[in-house]
Design a protein around this motif. Structure first.
Motif, PDB file in Angstrom:
ATOM      1  N   LEU A 106       0.814  -1.218   0.000  1.00  0.00           N
ATOM      2  CA  LEU A 106       0.000   0.000   0.000  1.00  0.00           C
ATOM      3  C   LEU A 106       0.848   1.270   0.000  1.00  0.00           C
ATOM      4  CD1 LEU A 106      -2.711  -1.058   2.614  1.00  0.00           C
ATOM      5  CD2 LEU A 106      -3.013  -0.845   0.149  1.00  0.00           C
ATOM      6  N   GLY A 107       2.077   1.170   0.503  1.00  0.00           N
ATOM      7  CA  GLY A 107       2.923   2.350   0.572  1.00  0.00           C
ATOM      8  C   GLY A 107       3.755   2.602  -0.663  1.00  0.00           C
ATOM      9  N   ASP A 108       3.701   1.700  -1.641  1.00  0.00           N
ATOM     10  CA  ASP A 108       4.514   1.841  -2.854  1.00  0.00           C
ATOM     11  C   ASP A 108       3.877   2.810  -3.844  1.00  0.00           C
ATOM     12  OD1 ASP A 108       6.477   0.055  -2.013  1.00  0.00           O
ATOM     13  OD2 ASP A 108       5.333  -1.672  -2.743  1.00  0.00           O
ATOM     14  N   ASN A 109       4.706   3.605  -4.512  1.00  0.00           N
ATOM     15  CA  ASN A 109       4.202   4.574  -5.483  1.00  0.00           C
ATOM     16  C   ASN A 109       3.399   3.906  -6.591  1.00  0.00           C
ATOM     17  OD1 ASN A 109       5.390   6.708  -4.115  1.00  0.00           O
ATOM     18  ND2 ASN A 109       7.277   6.613  -5.308  1.00  0.00           N
ATOM     19  N   LEU A 110       3.894   2.798  -7.095  1.00  0.00           N
ATOM     20  CA  LEU A 110       3.215   2.091  -8.180  1.00  0.00           C
ATOM     21  C   LEU A 110       1.786   1.748  -7.786  1.00  0.00           C
ATOM     22  CD1 LEU A 110       3.190   0.564 -10.887  1.00  0.00           C
ATOM     23  CD2 LEU A 110       4.113  -1.422  -9.671  1.00  0.00           C
ATOM     24  N   PHE A 111       1.609   1.236  -6.586  1.00  0.00           N
ATOM     25  CA  PHE A 111       0.280   0.837  -6.133  1.00  0.00           C
ATOM     26  C   PHE A 111      -0.637   2.057  -5.987  1.00  0.00           C
ATOM     27  CE2 PHE A 111      -2.862  -0.619  -3.000  1.00  0.00           C
ATOM     28  CZ  PHE A 111      -3.293  -1.784  -3.617  1.00  0.00           C
ATOM     29  N   LYS A 112      -0.093   3.160  -5.518  1.00  0.00           N
ATOM     30  CA  LYS A 112      -0.895   4.378  -5.357  1.00  0.00           C
ATOM     31  C   LYS A 112      -1.412   4.883  -6.705  1.00  0.00           C
ATOM     32  CE  LYS A 112       1.587   5.894  -1.203  1.00  0.00           C
ATOM     33  NZ  LYS A 112       2.486   6.926  -0.624  1.00  0.00           N
ATOM     34  N   PHE A 113      -0.549   4.842  -7.714  1.00  0.00           N
ATOM     35  CA  PHE A 113      -0.982   5.297  -9.042  1.00  0.00           C
ATOM     36  C   PHE A 113      -2.021   4.350  -9.640  1.00  0.00           C
ATOM     37  CE2 PHE A 113       3.251   7.514  -9.030  1.00  0.00           C
ATOM     38  CZ  PHE A 113       2.721   8.795  -9.030  1.00  0.00           C
ATOM     39  N   LEU A 114      -1.890   3.067  -9.351  1.00  0.00           N
ATOM     40  CA  LEU A 114      -2.891   2.102  -9.809  1.00  0.00           C
ATOM     41  C   LEU A 114      -4.240   2.376  -9.151  1.00  0.00           C
ATOM     42  CD1 LEU A 114      -0.840  -1.231  -9.868  1.00  0.00           C
ATOM     43  CD2 LEU A 114      -1.828  -0.048 -11.839  1.00  0.00           C
ATOM     44  N   SER A 199      -8.411  12.548  -9.860  1.00  0.00           N
ATOM     45  CA  SER A 199      -6.972  12.288  -9.790  1.00  0.00           C
ATOM     46  C   SER A 199      -6.269  13.237  -8.823  1.00  0.00           C
ATOM     47  CB  SER A 199      -6.340  12.382 -11.181  1.00  0.00           C
ATOM     48  OG  SER A 199      -6.537  13.668 -11.737  1.00  0.00           O
ATOM     49  N   PHE A 200      -6.698  14.499  -8.794  1.00  0.00           N
ATOM     50  CA  PHE A 200      -6.046  15.463  -7.912  1.00  0.00           C
ATOM     51  C   PHE A 200      -6.299  15.112  -6.449  1.00  0.00           C
ATOM     52  CE2 PHE A 200      -5.661  19.459  -5.556  1.00  0.00           C
ATOM     53  CZ  PHE A 200      -4.412  19.871  -5.971  1.00  0.00           C
ATOM     54  N   VAL A 201      -7.543  14.757  -6.131  1.00  0.00           N
ATOM     55  CA  VAL A 201      -7.858  14.336  -4.763  1.00  0.00           C
ATOM     56  C   VAL A 201      -7.079  13.069  -4.410  1.00  0.00           C
ATOM     57  CG1 VAL A 201      -9.664  13.407  -3.262  1.00  0.00           C
ATOM     58  CG2 VAL A 201     -10.140  15.410  -4.689  1.00  0.00           C
ATOM     59  N   GLY A 202      -6.983  12.155  -5.374  1.00  0.00           N
ATOM     60  CA  GLY A 202      -6.207  10.936  -5.150  1.00  0.00           C
ATOM     61  C   GLY A 202      -4.755  11.240  -4.832  1.00  0.00           C
ATOM     62  N   MET A 203      -4.172  12.202  -5.549  1.00  0.00           N
ATOM     63  CA  MET A 203      -2.779  12.575  -5.311  1.00  0.00           C
ATOM     64  C   MET A 203      -2.619  13.201  -3.932  1.00  0.00           C
ATOM     65  SD  MET A 203      -0.873  11.709  -7.884  1.00  0.00           S
ATOM     66  CE  MET A 203       0.581  12.706  -7.589  1.00  0.00           C
ATOM     67  N   VAL A 204      -3.550  14.067  -3.558  1.00  0.00           N
ATOM     68  CA  VAL A 204      -3.467  14.736  -2.249  1.00  0.00           C
ATOM     69  C   VAL A 204      -3.593  13.716  -1.113  1.00  0.00           C
ATOM     70  CG1 VAL A 204      -4.627  16.348  -0.703  1.00  0.00           C
ATOM     71  CG2 VAL A 204      -4.320  16.950  -3.109  1.00  0.00           C
ATOM     72  N   VAL A 205      -4.522  12.790  -1.254  1.00  0.00           N
ATOM     73  CA  VAL A 205      -4.781  11.811  -0.189  1.00  0.00           C
ATOM     74  C   VAL A 205      -3.650  10.786  -0.088  1.00  0.00           C
ATOM     75  CG1 VAL A 205      -6.288   9.913   0.539  1.00  0.00           C
ATOM     76  CG2 VAL A 205      -7.280  12.049  -0.298  1.00  0.00           C
ATOM     77  N   LEU A 206      -3.178  10.304  -1.227  1.00  0.00           N
ATOM     78  CA  LEU A 206      -2.200   9.209  -1.233  1.00  0.00           C
ATOM     79  C   LEU A 206      -0.755   9.664  -1.113  1.00  0.00           C
ATOM     80  CD1 LEU A 206      -3.800   6.916  -3.979  1.00  0.00           C
ATOM     81  CD2 LEU A 206      -3.890   6.628  -1.494  1.00  0.00           C
ATOM     82  N   PHE A 207      -0.482  10.897  -1.512  1.00  0.00           N
ATOM     83  CA  PHE A 207       0.899  11.371  -1.469  1.00  0.00           C
ATOM     84  C   PHE A 207       1.071  12.554  -0.512  1.00  0.00           C
ATOM     85  CE2 PHE A 207       0.564   9.141  -5.492  1.00  0.00           C
ATOM     86  CZ  PHE A 207       1.761   8.439  -5.572  1.00  0.00           C
TER      87      PHE A 207
END
Length: 207
Positions: A106-114, A199-207
């Motif tokens: 769950l902490g990997d960048n690849l998984f977050k983008f998926l 996508s923007f909300v996803g980036m804010v939440v995950l990164f």
């Protein structure tokens, strides 16, 4: 003009966006593919191309062959519902399998983008239940909603010019959908808003 609009629509088909995103990362932002090893990244990208583009495309072609839909371009909103639900399920299942069968966490960048890609597909499917939004616009703006925030994470500024190119391409994609008269300006606008917001909300939440 219509020929050029068709070429743009095919080249930047929504189902190709995952492949384009990971290819961009492989070339300019390798950390986005962590924890993949350098020598396995292009193999992974080809696998993702098969699962996120070829398999859904074959499914749509089969639906056309058996008469479930009238056109592979899915102009009618109701005809979009079944293929979109299938594609959403497929994307989620692929992500789940990568999580359970590989070392991706769950902490990997690849998984977050998926996860963000999955969210975009799910939102597209849900929206289609009620309204015919432009999925081309949704995907293109979804791409921008990912790559623009990444500029702040890229110390070398490697994504600056790709971001500018992505914005220009998004404008061309939106114009092509209007030129072909397959979407109204409202449908293109709503698609763009949904894609960018997701996508923007996803980036804010995950990164």
């Amino acid at each position: 003009m219509n020929f050029l609009a068709k070429v743009i629509s095919y080249l930047f088909h929504p189902l190709l966006m995952v492949t384009y995103m990971f290819s961009l990362f492989a070339l300019y932002f390798p950390v986005g593919l962590d924890p993949l090893k350098l020598d396995s990244r292009w193999t992974f990208i080809m696998i993702m191309f098969g699962f996120t583009f070829l398999l859904p495309a074959i499914n749509i072609a089969m639906l056309k062959l058996f008469g479930s839909i009238r056109s592979v371009t899915l102009v009618n909103r109701r005809e979009r519902i079944l293929p979109f639900i299938f594609i959403a399920i497929l994307y989620v299942v692929i992500t789940y399998l990568l999580y359970t069968k590989t070392g991706v966490s769950l902490g990997d960048n690849l998984f977050k983008f998926l996860i963000i890609a999955d969210a975009l597909v799910v939102i597209a499917a849900i929206a289609t239940l009620f309204y015919k939004v432009s999925i081309h616009s949704l995907a293109a703006w979804g791409f921008i909603g990912i790559i623009i925030p990444l500029n702040s994470l890229s110390e070398t500024g490697a994504l600056f010019y790709p971001s500018l190119i992505a914005i220009v391409i998004t404008g061309l994609v939106m114009s092509s959908r209007l030129q072909l008269q397959v979407h109204s300006a409202r449908e293109v606008m709503i698609g763009g808003i949904l894609g960018l917001a997701t996508s923007f909300v996803g980036m804010v939440v995950l990164f």
